[in-house]
Design an enzyme around this catalytic site. Structure first.
Site, PDB file in Angstrom:
ATOM      1  N   GLY A  16      15.507 -38.804  26.579  1.00 26.40           N
ATOM      2  CA  GLY A  16      14.399 -39.705  26.254  1.00 26.40           C
ATOM      3  C   GLY A  16      14.564 -40.319  24.880  1.00 26.40           C
ATOM      4  N   ASP A  17      13.722 -41.304  24.580  1.00 30.08           N
ATOM      5  CA  ASP A  17      13.692 -41.980  23.275  1.00 30.08           C
ATOM      6  C   ASP A  17      15.000 -42.677  22.935  1.00 30.08           C
ATOM      7  OD1 ASP A  17      11.147 -40.935  23.033  1.00 30.08           O
ATOM      8  OD2 ASP A  17      11.850 -39.143  21.977  1.00 30.08           O
ATOM      9  N   LYS A  20      14.638 -47.422  25.130  1.00 32.99           N
ATOM     10  CA  LYS A  20      14.438 -48.186  26.375  1.00 32.99           C
ATOM     11  C   LYS A  20      13.456 -49.339  26.174  1.00 32.99           C
ATOM     12  CE  LYS A  20      13.050 -44.315  28.234  1.00 32.99           C
ATOM     13  NZ  LYS A  20      13.388 -43.351  27.186  1.00 32.99           N
ATOM     14  N   GLY A  21      12.337 -49.029  25.480  1.00 33.98           N
ATOM     15  CA  GLY A  21      11.289 -50.036  25.291  1.00 33.98           C
ATOM     16  C   GLY A  21      11.833 -51.274  24.610  1.00 33.98           C
ATOM     17  N   GLY A  44       6.693 -42.803  25.132  1.00 26.99           N
ATOM     18  CA  GLY A  44       6.302 -43.611  23.974  1.00 26.99           C
ATOM     19  C   GLY A  44       7.423 -44.615  23.776  1.00 26.99           C
ATOM     20  N   HIS A  45       7.206 -45.861  24.158  1.00 28.73           N
ATOM     21  CA  HIS A  45       8.245 -46.891  24.072  1.00 28.73           C
ATOM     22  C   HIS A  45       7.888 -47.851  22.941  1.00 28.73           C
ATOM     23  CE1 HIS A  45       9.521 -46.181  28.539  1.00 28.73           C
ATOM     24  NE2 HIS A  45       9.568 -45.098  27.804  1.00 28.73           N
ATOM     25  N   THR A 133       4.488 -32.630  25.941  1.00 27.39           N
ATOM     26  CA  THR A 133       3.673 -33.512  25.105  1.00 27.39           C
ATOM     27  C   THR A 133       2.182 -33.205  25.287  1.00 27.39           C
ATOM     28  OG1 THR A 133       3.576 -35.159  26.858  1.00 27.39           O
ATOM     29  CG2 THR A 133       5.364 -35.399  25.255  1.00 27.39           C
ATOM     30  N   GLN A 234      11.207 -41.321  29.927  1.00 25.50           N
ATOM     31  CA  GLN A 234      11.962 -40.094  29.653  1.00 25.50           C
ATOM     32  C   GLN A 234      13.467 -40.382  29.791  1.00 25.50           C
ATOM     33  OE1 GLN A 234       8.963 -39.568  31.995  1.00 25.50           O
ATOM     34  NE2 GLN A 234       8.095 -39.654  29.979  1.00 25.50           N
ATOM     35  N   THR A 311       4.082 -37.868  19.973  1.00 34.59           N
ATOM     36  CA  THR A 311       3.471 -36.683  19.358  1.00 34.59           C
ATOM     37  C   THR A 311       3.735 -36.585  17.859  1.00 34.59           C
ATOM     38  OG1 THR A 311       5.460 -35.428  19.847  1.00 34.59           O
ATOM     39  CG2 THR A 311       3.702 -35.329  21.485  1.00 34.59           C
ATOM     40  N   ALA A 342      23.208 -47.651  16.660  1.00 34.59           N
ATOM     41  CA  ALA A 342      24.524 -47.519  16.040  1.00 34.59           C
ATOM     42  C   ALA A 342      24.372 -47.527  14.520  1.00 34.59           C
ATOM     43  CB  ALA A 342      25.424 -48.674  16.480  1.00 34.59           C
ATOM     44  N   GLY A 424      19.377 -52.056  15.144  1.00 33.99           N
ATOM     45  CA  GLY A 424      18.140 -52.013  14.362  1.00 33.99           C
ATOM     46  C   GLY A 424      16.968 -52.022  15.316  1.00 33.99           C
TER      47      GLY A 424
END
Ligand code: GDP
Ligand code: IMO
Ligand code: MG
Length: 445
Positions: A16-17, A20-21, A44-45, A133, A234, A311, A342, A424
């Site tokens: 996860g994290d 993706k968003g 959380g995206h 979570t 996820q 969280t 990166a 970034g």
């Protein structure tokens, strides 16, 4: 029927994290529809543009693009309290949302008492805590599978209040049996009764959003030739079947989950975009073979701002794990890779990458399922870092040779091309490889 038009899927290949968003937000201009298919407010995206940051939990990451249809599919679990807060944050007028946000009536509701159950069950686990979570995800999916859950469409029936109360009483009884004291519970800063009241007013707002059957809505859009992007939540290693069970979430986070969570046939899946970080993070408990427990780990956490979007918990950090990545590529049928963050490795003089594990003195280049983290020693290859900022670089091809070498090692191992590198958090900080397959798919050649 337009048989040739297929839905693309974008999902995370780690824990996860992965970013993706951000990537969905970048790709949305090329799609007519963005659809979430599983998970819920555990996600959380983060999207960053025009110096503002937005964190989405349930609402698809295409929401900021005018004309995009955002779908919350049947496989998602909905918490009206959290969705209400998300809608406030968006600052998009309700009339506009009527044209851009569509929720499936088959999606299940997370009741306030599901959150209570989550806390009670985790509490009982002691040292074996999953590090959930605590958004009620596990208990809501449990009720779905046990056929005792409530769907959004149930809210329109005269029996809803009675069913709600019956389920709540059952949850309270179980929580009490687990020794959990309801009076101790504070949900998002509110005592249970106040939270429940706010939950019901959130439910009214959710009920007012356009209701769909995602399977019909998405398939009809595909029939008409619309481009559809399914957005995973996820990551593959948190999948209920293929993740590091029991330290996983309660849904199928993989490509197959998009079929089940939207009602799209496997033969209608097109490209699969796999997003991974240039290193690894994990929030919560469970095995993490390449975790760095010394100062380098703290450095990654600081440079990458690795604190949970949902969280605020510090994320565990480690080196890139290629056998795990290869496994994720296989399970998902990934056709294009997207590497994020990166830039977080910019100041590393040496970069390590795990190419195999040693278990009982033997080397394995696939994830050994039976081994716990303590029995598994990662075997690393060490590469030279690029050791310079990337801010002045505007094309993929102009990236430092050491970074391109890092990409080549990854591609050689997993046999799928890296088409995009994110350097970034901002929407604009993205480099797409010249001639990459993804450009043809997006018709931007
Ligand atoms: P998601 O759950 O996969 O959407 O990812 P999260 O939003 O939870 O976590 C990714 C974090 O990294 C967020 O804070 C993003 O703003 C940030 N981010 C995304 N891509 C990049 C990148 O390429 N570089 C840096 N430095 N940050 C990024
Ligand atoms: P996004 O979509 C990272 C982790 C939790 C815990 C385990 C089970 O932002 O990538 P749950 O709340 O589902 O019962 O938690 O899964 N987890 C995530 N970790 N990103 C997420 O979502 C996560 N959603 C759940 O930390 O270890
Ligand atoms: Mg996240």
């Amino acid at each position: 029927m337009n048989d040739t038009n297929k839905a693309d899927v974008l999902l995370g290949l780690q824990w996860g994290d992965e970013g993706k968003g951000k990537i969905v937000d970048v790709l949305t201009p090329h799609y007519k529809m963005v659809a979430r298919f599983q998970g819920g407010p555990n996600a959380g995206h983060t999207l960053v543009f025009e110096d503002k940051k937005y964190i989405l939990h349930t609402i698809p990451s295409g929401i900021f693009h005018k004309g995009c249809l955002n779908v919350v599919g049947n496989g998602v679990v909905l918490d009206p309290f959290i969705i209400n807060k998300e809608l406030d944050q968006l600052n998009i007028p309700d009339e506009e949302l009527q044209e851009s946000l569509f929720v499936c009536g088959k999606a299940h509701l997370i009741l306030p008492s599901h959150r209570l159950m989550d806390a009670a069950i985790e509490n009982k686990k002691g040292k074996l805590k999953i590090g959930s979570t605590l958004k009620g995800i596990g208990p809501a999916y449990t009720d779905k599978v046990a056929r005792t859950g409530l769907r959004l469409s149930d809210t329109a029936t005269p029996e809803f209040d009675e069913k709600y109360d019956r389920l709540k009483q059952e949850h309270l009884r179980i929580a009490k049996d687990l020794g959990y004291d309801l009076r101790e519970l504070v949900l998002d800063g509110l005592p249970f009764d106040d939270y429940e009241k706010a939950w019901f007013s959130g439910l009214e707002r959710l009920k007012a959003l356009p209701r769909i059957q995602s399977e019909v809505f998405v398939n009809e859009a595909l029939d008409k030739g619309a481009r559809v992007l399914a957005e995973g939540a996820q990551g593959t290693l948190l999948d209920i079947d293929f993740g590091s069970y029991p330290y996983v979430t309660s849904s199928n986070t993989i490509t197959a989950g998009a079929c089940v969570g939207l009602g799209v046939a496997p033969s209608r899946i097109g490209e699969v975009f796999g997003v991974f970080k240039a290193y690894c993070t994990r929030v919560g408990s469970g095995p993490f073979p390449t975790e760095i427990l010394d100062a380098d780990g703290d450095r990654l956490r600081d440079e990458g701002h690795e604190y949970g979007s949902t969280t605020g918990r510090p994320r565990r950090c480690g080196w890139l794990d290629l056998p795990a990545l290869k496994y994720a590529v296989m399970i998902n049928g990934v056709s294009r890779l997207i590497m994020t963050k990166a830039d977080v490795l910019n100041s590393m003089e040496k970069i390590r990458v795990c190419v195999a594990y040693k278990v009982d003195g033997e080397s394995h280049d696939v994830v050994p399922l039976s081994a716990g983290q303590q029995d598994m020693e990662p075997i690393y290859e060490e590469l030279r870092g690029w050791n310079r900022p990337l801010d002045d670089i505007h094309t993929f091809e102009a990236l430092p040779q050491e970074l391109l070498d890092y990409v080549a090692v990854i591609e050689d191992f997993v046999k799928v091309p890296v088409d995009i590198i994110s350097v970034g958090a901002d929407r604009k900080e993205i480099l797409i490889r010249k001639g990459a397959g993804i450009l043809q798919r997006l018709s931007v050649v």
